[in-house]
Motif scaffolding. Structure first.
Motif, PDB file in Angstrom:
ATOM      1  N   THR A 186       2.237  -3.155 -11.306  1.00 58.73           N
ATOM      2  CA  THR A 186       3.217  -2.460 -12.137  1.00 58.73           C
ATOM      3  C   THR A 186       4.490  -2.223 -11.326  1.00 58.73           C
ATOM      4  OG1 THR A 186       2.468  -0.251 -11.473  1.00 58.73           O
ATOM      5  CG2 THR A 186       1.350  -1.280 -13.365  1.00 58.73           C
ATOM      6  N   PRO A 187       5.615  -2.005 -12.008  1.00 60.06           N
ATOM      7  CA  PRO A 187       6.863  -1.732 -11.284  1.00 60.06           C
ATOM      8  C   PRO A 187       6.761  -0.522 -10.356  1.00 60.06           C
ATOM      9  CG  PRO A 187       7.346  -2.284 -13.553  1.00 60.06           C
ATOM     10  CD  PRO A 187       5.851  -2.168 -13.453  1.00 60.06           C
ATOM     11  N   ALA A 188       6.006   0.508 -10.757  1.00 58.61           N
ATOM     12  CA  ALA A 188       5.859   1.701  -9.920  1.00 58.61           C
ATOM     13  C   ALA A 188       5.113   1.369  -8.634  1.00 58.61           C
ATOM     14  CB  ALA A 188       5.133   2.798 -10.683  1.00 58.61           C
ATOM     15  N   GLU A 189       4.050   0.584  -8.740  1.00 56.93           N
ATOM     16  CA  GLU A 189       3.294   0.183  -7.545  1.00 56.93           C
ATOM     17  C   GLU A 189       4.171  -0.678  -6.636  1.00 56.93           C
ATOM     18  OE1 GLU A 189      -1.238  -0.545  -8.560  1.00 56.93           O
ATOM     19  OE2 GLU A 189       0.036  -1.347 -10.152  1.00 56.93           O
ATOM     20  N   PHE A 190       4.908  -1.588  -7.264  1.00 54.02           N
ATOM     21  CA  PHE A 190       5.790  -2.472  -6.502  1.00 54.02           C
ATOM     22  C   PHE A 190       6.840  -1.667  -5.752  1.00 54.02           C
ATOM     23  CE2 PHE A 190       9.593  -5.179  -6.179  1.00 54.02           C
ATOM     24  CZ  PHE A 190       9.069  -6.299  -5.556  1.00 54.02           C
ATOM     25  N   GLU A 191       7.408  -0.665  -6.416  1.00 50.06           N
ATOM     26  CA  GLU A 191       8.447   0.150  -5.799  1.00 50.06           C
ATOM     27  C   GLU A 191       7.892   0.962  -4.630  1.00 50.06           C
ATOM     28  OE1 GLU A 191      11.873   2.052  -8.175  1.00 50.06           O
ATOM     29  OE2 GLU A 191      10.509   3.722  -7.786  1.00 50.06           O
ATOM     30  N   TYR A 226       8.736 -10.953  -5.584  1.00 51.39           N
ATOM     31  CA  TYR A 226       9.296 -10.738  -6.916  1.00 51.39           C
ATOM     32  C   TYR A 226       8.248 -10.066  -7.787  1.00 51.39           C
ATOM     33  CZ  TYR A 226      12.765 -14.058  -5.243  1.00 51.39           C
ATOM     34  OH  TYR A 226      13.741 -14.686  -4.502  1.00 51.39           O
ATOM     35  N   ASN A 227       8.663  -9.043  -8.510  1.00 50.82           N
ATOM     36  CA  ASN A 227       7.735  -8.294  -9.351  1.00 50.82           C
ATOM     37  C   ASN A 227       7.640  -8.915 -10.741  1.00 50.82           C
ATOM     38  OD1 ASN A 227       7.583  -4.961 -10.790  1.00 50.82           O
ATOM     39  ND2 ASN A 227       5.930  -6.253 -10.098  1.00 50.82           N
ATOM     40  N   VAL A 228       6.470  -9.442 -11.060  1.00 51.41           N
ATOM     41  CA  VAL A 228       6.167  -9.953 -12.399  1.00 51.41           C
ATOM     42  C   VAL A 228       4.893  -9.248 -12.846  1.00 51.41           C
ATOM     43  CG1 VAL A 228       5.694 -11.970 -13.839  1.00 51.41           C
ATOM     44  CG2 VAL A 228       7.148 -12.208 -11.810  1.00 51.41           C
ATOM     45  N   PRO A 229       5.010  -8.102 -13.517  1.00 51.18           N
ATOM     46  CA  PRO A 229       3.814  -7.368 -13.942  1.00 51.18           C
ATOM     47  C   PRO A 229       2.837  -8.266 -14.686  1.00 51.18           C
ATOM     48  CG  PRO A 229       5.794  -6.080 -14.367  1.00 51.18           C
ATOM     49  CD  PRO A 229       6.256  -7.446 -13.948  1.00 51.18           C
ATOM     50  N   LEU A 230       1.549  -8.049 -14.452  1.00 45.16           N
ATOM     51  CA  LEU A 230       0.525  -8.890 -15.059  1.00 45.16           C
ATOM     52  C   LEU A 230       0.640  -8.927 -16.577  1.00 45.16           C
ATOM     53  CD1 LEU A 230      -1.965 -10.661 -14.695  1.00 45.16           C
ATOM     54  CD2 LEU A 230      -3.368  -8.579 -14.713  1.00 45.16           C
ATOM     55  N   SER A 231       0.992  -7.799 -17.183  1.00 45.39           N
ATOM     56  CA  SER A 231       1.137  -7.759 -18.645  1.00 45.39           C
ATOM     57  C   SER A 231       2.221  -8.726 -19.112  1.00 45.39           C
ATOM     58  CB  SER A 231       1.454  -6.337 -19.104  1.00 45.39           C
ATOM     59  OG  SER A 231       2.634  -5.859 -18.475  1.00 45.39           O
ATOM     60  N   MET A 232       3.321  -8.812 -18.355  1.00 51.99           N
ATOM     61  CA  MET A 232       4.404  -9.733 -18.705  1.00 51.99           C
ATOM     62  C   MET A 232       3.975 -11.175 -18.484  1.00 51.99           C
ATOM     63  SD  MET A 232       8.227 -10.076 -17.003  1.00 51.99           S
ATOM     64  CE  MET A 232       8.710  -8.384 -17.416  1.00 51.99           C
ATOM     65  N   LEU A 233       3.308 -11.425 -17.372  1.00 47.45           N
ATOM     66  CA  LEU A 233       2.853 -12.783 -17.071  1.00 47.45           C
ATOM     67  C   LEU A 233       1.841 -13.254 -18.107  1.00 47.45           C
ATOM     68  CD1 LEU A 233       2.166 -14.316 -13.642  1.00 47.45           C
ATOM     69  CD2 LEU A 233       0.411 -14.527 -15.395  1.00 47.45           C
ATOM     70  N   LYS A 262       8.835   5.331  -2.660  1.00 52.85           N
ATOM     71  CA  LYS A 262       8.114   6.533  -3.044  1.00 52.85           C
ATOM     72  C   LYS A 262       6.635   6.230  -3.199  1.00 52.85           C
ATOM     73  CE  LYS A 262       7.873   9.996  -6.744  1.00 52.85           C
ATOM     74  NZ  LYS A 262       8.432  10.404  -8.054  1.00 52.85           N
ATOM     75  N   LYS A 263       5.808   7.013  -2.518  1.00 54.72           N
ATOM     76  CA  LYS A 263       4.371   6.737  -2.523  1.00 54.72           C
ATOM     77  C   LYS A 263       3.738   7.144  -3.841  1.00 54.72           C
ATOM     78  CE  LYS A 263       0.286   7.110   0.422  1.00 54.72           C
ATOM     79  NZ  LYS A 263      -0.264   7.660   1.677  1.00 54.72           N
ATOM     80  N   ARG A 264       2.966   6.219  -4.438  1.00 48.71           N
ATOM     81  CA  ARG A 264       2.230   6.484  -5.674  1.00 48.71           C
ATOM     82  C   ARG A 264       0.840   5.884  -5.548  1.00 48.71           C
ATOM     83  NH1 ARG A 264       7.266   4.561  -7.509  1.00 48.71           N
ATOM     84  NH2 ARG A 264       8.437   5.985  -8.861  1.00 48.71           N
ATOM     85  N   TRP A 265      -0.073   6.413  -6.348  1.00 44.29           N
ATOM     86  CA  TRP A 265      -1.399   5.806  -6.412  1.00 44.29           C
ATOM     87  C   TRP A 265      -1.314   4.476  -7.149  1.00 44.29           C
ATOM     88  CZ3 TRP A 265      -5.769   9.807  -7.849  1.00 44.29           C
ATOM     89  CH2 TRP A 265      -5.939  10.687  -6.784  1.00 44.29           C
ATOM     90  N   ALA A 266      -2.158   3.524  -6.737  1.00 43.60           N
ATOM     91  CA  ALA A 266      -2.266   2.258  -7.458  1.00 43.60           C
ATOM     92  C   ALA A 266      -2.791   2.540  -8.860  1.00 43.60           C
ATOM     93  CB  ALA A 266      -3.197   1.304  -6.720  1.00 43.60           C
ATOM     94  N   MET A 267      -2.431   1.691  -9.828  1.00 45.23           N
ATOM     95  CA  MET A 267      -2.804   1.934 -11.216  1.00 45.23           C
ATOM     96  C   MET A 267      -4.315   1.966 -11.407  1.00 45.23           C
ATOM     97  SD  MET A 267      -1.893   2.757 -14.177  1.00 45.23           S
ATOM     98  CE  MET A 267      -0.113   2.643 -13.931  1.00 45.23           C
ATOM     99  N   ASP A 268      -5.050   1.074 -10.742  1.00 49.74           N
ATOM    100  CA  ASP A 268      -6.502   1.086 -10.920  1.00 49.74           C
ATOM    101  C   ASP A 268      -7.103   2.392 -10.402  1.00 49.74           C
ATOM    102  OD1 ASP A 268      -5.920   0.417  -8.287  1.00 49.74           O
ATOM    103  OD2 ASP A 268      -7.602  -0.968  -8.078  1.00 49.74           O
ATOM    104  N   ASN A 281       5.169   7.544 -12.927  1.00 48.54           N
ATOM    105  CA  ASN A 281       5.151   6.088 -12.809  1.00 48.54           C
ATOM    106  C   ASN A 281       6.454   5.441 -13.250  1.00 48.54           C
ATOM    107  OD1 ASN A 281       2.554   5.569 -11.733  1.00 48.54           O
ATOM    108  ND2 ASN A 281       1.622   5.993 -13.717  1.00 48.54           N
ATOM    109  N   LYS A 282       7.452   6.262 -13.536  1.00 46.33           N
ATOM    110  CA  LYS A 282       8.753   5.722 -13.910  1.00 46.33           C
ATOM    111  C   LYS A 282       9.472   5.179 -12.677  1.00 46.33           C
ATOM    112  CE  LYS A 282       8.625   6.733 -18.305  1.00 46.33           C
ATOM    113  NZ  LYS A 282       8.584   5.648 -19.333  1.00 46.33           N
TER     114      LYS A 282
END
Length: 202
Positions: free
Chosen positions: A33-38, A46-53, A114-120, A177-178
């Motif tokens: 996700t973009p939040a994880e990538f950031e 390059y960020n290509v979220p799985l949902s988009m791919l 900025k540190k965030r938890w992974a989506m899973d 997650n924004k």
């Protein structure tokens, strides 16, 4: 007799680090996700979220050629992306074993934000908390509260059968997650160079 060509589908972090050090022409696609990538990503990825791919697999497969490395948190989503791209005709993509964390642990060049938890991890936390709340509530408040646990179980079953995750989609919209930039199909496709050309890493 010519030996058959073997397609490499798994790439170790140390190998990727060495190939980048040799300035090999690689395109690194991060499907988180973009939040994880950031929060943390390989420099130049390059960020290509799985949902988009997943929604535009053929379009991305036609753009990618040799030298594509797919990355996620652990390798699971990247492998799903590889399978989708392979079904669309791209069979040469590699998956980074251990994901971005393994590359960072290997001393690879990464960008931290900025540190965030992974989506899973967020999904496991919320699902586990709801199941626990349902069980405890059914014992201390009222038995029907236990249906909360059943609802979560049904949702996870549907998620597996449909190969989607409504909880992850909902969590991705939460304030924490924004991100400052939300990738669109147009900007994502335009930012990714064709693999046969030189790749500028920044």
């Amino acid at each position: 007799m010519t030996a058959p060509t073997t397609t490499i589908t798994s790439l170790e972090a140390e190998d990727l680090k060495a190939r980048l050090a040799r300035n090999e022409q690689l395109i690194i696609i991060d499907v988180r996700t973009p939040a994880e990538f950031e929060s943390l990503h390989i420099r130049g990825a390059y960020n290509v979220p799985l949902s988009m791919l997943a929604e535009h697999t053929a379009e991305f497969a036609s753009r990618f050629q040799d030298g594509v490395v797919l990355v996620c948190q652990s390798g699971i989503r990247a492998e799903e992306a590889r399978e989708r791209l392979a079904s669309a005709g791209l069979e040469s993509a590699s998956v980074l074993a251990g994901g971005t964390a393994a590359f960072a642990d290997a001393g690879g060049d990464v960008v931290r934000g900025k540190k965030r938890w992974a989506m899973d991890r967020q999904v496991r936390m919320v699902a586990g908390s709801l199941v626990l709340a349902g069980f405890v509530g059914s014992r201390t408040l009222a038995r029907p509260v236990g249906f909360l646990s059943a609802a979560v179980g049904a949702g996870l079953t549907y998620s597996a059968l449909s190969d989607s995750c409504m909880m992850a989609n909902a969590l991705s919209k939460m304030p924490w997650n924004k991100t400052s930039v939300t990738p669109t199909l147009e900007t994502t496709v335009n930012n990714i160079p064709v693999a046969t050309g030189a790749v500028t890493r920044s």
